[in-house]
Design an enzyme around this catalytic site. Structure first.
Site, mmCIF file in Angstrom:
data_model
loop_
_atom_site.group_PDB
_atom_site.id
_atom_site.type_symbol
_atom_site.label_atom_id
_atom_site.label_comp_id
_atom_site.label_asym_id
_atom_site.label_seq_id
_atom_site.Cartn_x
_atom_site.Cartn_y
_atom_site.Cartn_z
ATOM 1 N N GLY A 1 6.306 1.695 -4.408
ATOM 2 C CA GLY A 1 6.329 2.679 -3.321
ATOM 3 C C GLY A 1 7.713 3.276 -3.161
ATOM 4 O O GLY A 1 8.588 3.073 -4.000
ATOM 5 N N LYS B 1 6.720 -8.722 -2.031
ATOM 6 C CA LYS B 1 7.249 -7.408 -1.678
ATOM 7 C C LYS B 1 8.766 -7.463 -1.829
ATOM 8 O O LYS B 1 9.423 -8.307 -1.223
ATOM 9 C CB LYS B 1 6.863 -7.087 -0.236
ATOM 10 N N ASP C 1 5.009 1.342 12.361
ATOM 11 C CA ASP C 1 4.568 2.296 11.333
ATOM 12 C C ASP C 1 3.046 2.229 11.204
ATOM 13 O O ASP C 1 2.508 1.997 10.124
ATOM 14 C CB ASP C 1 5.247 1.950 10.002
HETATM 15 N N1 LIG Z 1 -1.307 -8.645 1.456
HETATM 16 C C1 LIG Z 1 -1.923 -7.612 0.883
HETATM 17 N N2 LIG Z 1 -3.204 -7.733 0.453
HETATM 18 C C2 LIG Z 1 -3.829 -6.674 -0.131
HETATM 19 N N3 LIG Z 1 -3.254 -5.468 -0.347
HETATM 20 C C3 LIG Z 1 -1.990 -5.289 0.065
HETATM 21 C C4 LIG Z 1 -1.255 -6.353 0.692
HETATM 22 N N4 LIG Z 1 -0.021 -5.898 0.973
HETATM 23 C C5 LIG Z 1 0.025 -4.631 0.546
HETATM 24 N N5 LIG Z 1 -1.148 -4.247 0.000
HETATM 25 C C6 LIG Z 1 -1.446 -2.925 -0.580
HETATM 26 O O1 LIG Z 1 -0.230 -2.332 -1.015
HETATM 27 C C7 LIG Z 1 0.050 -1.126 -0.290
HETATM 28 C C8 LIG Z 1 1.533 -1.025 0.023
HETATM 29 O O2 LIG Z 1 1.942 -2.150 0.783
HETATM 30 P P1 LIG Z 1 2.933 -2.003 2.019
HETATM 31 O O3 LIG Z 1 2.406 -0.990 2.944
HETATM 32 O O4 LIG Z 1 3.205 -3.365 2.553
HETATM 33 O O5 LIG Z 1 4.268 -1.528 1.287
HETATM 34 P P2 LIG Z 1 5.136 -0.181 1.445
HETATM 35 O O6 LIG Z 1 6.409 -0.461 0.744
HETATM 36 O O7 LIG Z 1 5.170 0.264 2.821
HETATM 37 O O8 LIG Z 1 4.351 0.820 0.617
HETATM 38 P P3 LIG Z 1 3.964 2.289 1.088
HETATM 39 O O9 LIG Z 1 5.240 3.054 1.057
HETATM 40 O O10 LIG Z 1 2.939 2.680 0.060
HETATM 41 O O11 LIG Z 1 3.374 2.135 2.496
HETATM 42 C C9 LIG Z 1 -0.851 -1.204 0.954
HETATM 43 O O12 LIG Z 1 -1.159 0.065 1.447
HETATM 44 C C10 LIG Z 1 -2.055 -1.959 0.420
HETATM 45 O O13 LIG Z 1 -2.891 -1.068 -0.308
HETATM 46 MG MG LIG Z 2 2.827 0.797 3.864
#
Ligand SMILES: Nc1ncnc2c1ncn2[C@@H]1O[C@H](COP(=O)(O)OP(=O)(O)OP(=O)(O)O)[C@@H](O)[C@H]1O
Ligand SMILES: [Mg+2]
Length: 227
Positions: free
Chosen positions: A13, A31, A135
């Site tokens: 991301g 993450k 968020d």
């Molecule tokens: N624990 C989990 N179980 C299943 N899917 C997950 C999980 N954590 C994250 N995801 C998937 O990964 C995506 C991105 O995770 P997250 O929102 O935590 O990270 P981010 O860095 O904010 O990414 P983004 O910028 O895409 O929002 C989520 O929208 C979801 O589809």
């Molecule tokens: Mg996210």
């Protein structure tokens, strides 16, 4: 969590990378937030650390309050890597709502009504426990399999914090309103139902949240008009 060799890169991301693998036999996601080149390195490291800490803290707080969120398996302060429970076969609420609206099969309206009811009630419980997500979008809410069972989990708490302020809670709702209506066009009625369920379920400061929510909305509109 120094060694991620058993994990595979799953998503990349804007803020970081997600890896998937097993943690002591349980499906897990790691993450990892990476440095932003355009930010001053010290500031960047500070922000990355803060988001990492917020996420770990808030997920743990959710669990303790009986709210649905992934279990934290491991938080590594040195690498800012957070290992949490992965839900195999889950989809984001964004994907679910988009697919349902596109297909409009039998029972779609009822399902979506029920879904927003659950989301509204879950956010009310989050706020009653003085937790602000920071968020709220339909990508940061996931549905575990089978999706039609409507088991909604909160994820992505990097901007989360603890506050009892009605204004903070109403901004949380407003962020969701903006995200929801721009992601899913023509869903004003559905979102109104979500708000209705939220306010019905809210046990603390309902009047204050309601009035500040209207103020926040007005301020938001003005900002849009001024540009
Ligand atoms: N624990 C989990 N179980 C299943 N899917 C997950 C999980 N954590 C994250 N995801 C998937 O990964 C995506 C991105 O995770 P997250 O929102 O935590 O990270 P981010 O860095 O904010 O990414 P983004 O910028 O895409 O929002 C989520 O929208 C979801 O589809
Ligand atoms: Mg996210």
């Amino acid at each position: 969590m120094e060694d991620l060799s058993d994990f595979v890169l799953w998503k990349q991301g804007a803020e970081g990378k997600l890896y998937r693998g097993d943690f002591l036999g349980y499906p897990a996601v790691v993450k990892e937030r990476f440095p932003k080149k355009y930010r001053h390195p010290t500031l960047d490291q500070h922000l990355t650390q803060e988001r990492f800490k917020s996420e770990a803290r808030m997920l743990t707080r959710c669990k303790n309050a009986g709210l649905k969120a992934p279990t934290v398996y491991y938080a590594d302060y040195n690498t800012s890597r957070l290992c949490v429970q992965y839900f195999p076969g889950s989809v984001t609420v964004k994907e679910y709502v988009s697919a349902r609206l596109l297909g409009m099969t039998e029972g779609t309206c009822e399902k979506l009504h029920l879904l927003v009811e659950i989301i509204g009630r879950n956010i009310a419980r989050l706020h009653d426990n003085d937790m602000i997500h920071g968020d709220l979008t339909t990508s940061n809410l996931i549905l575990t399999a089978p999706h039609d069972d409507l088991n909604v989990y909160f994820i992505d708490f990097g901007l989360g914090y603890v506050s009892h302020s009605p204004e903070d809670k109403s901004v949380d709702l407003y962020v969701l309103e903006r995200a929801f209506l721009s992601t899913h066009p023509n869903t004003e009625k559905l979102f109104t139902h979500l708000l209705d369920c939220y306010f019905r379920a809210c046990k603390k400061d309902v009047k204050e949240i309601l009035s500040t929510f209207h103020e926040v909305r007005l301020r938001g509109r003005k900002r849009v008009m001024i540009g």
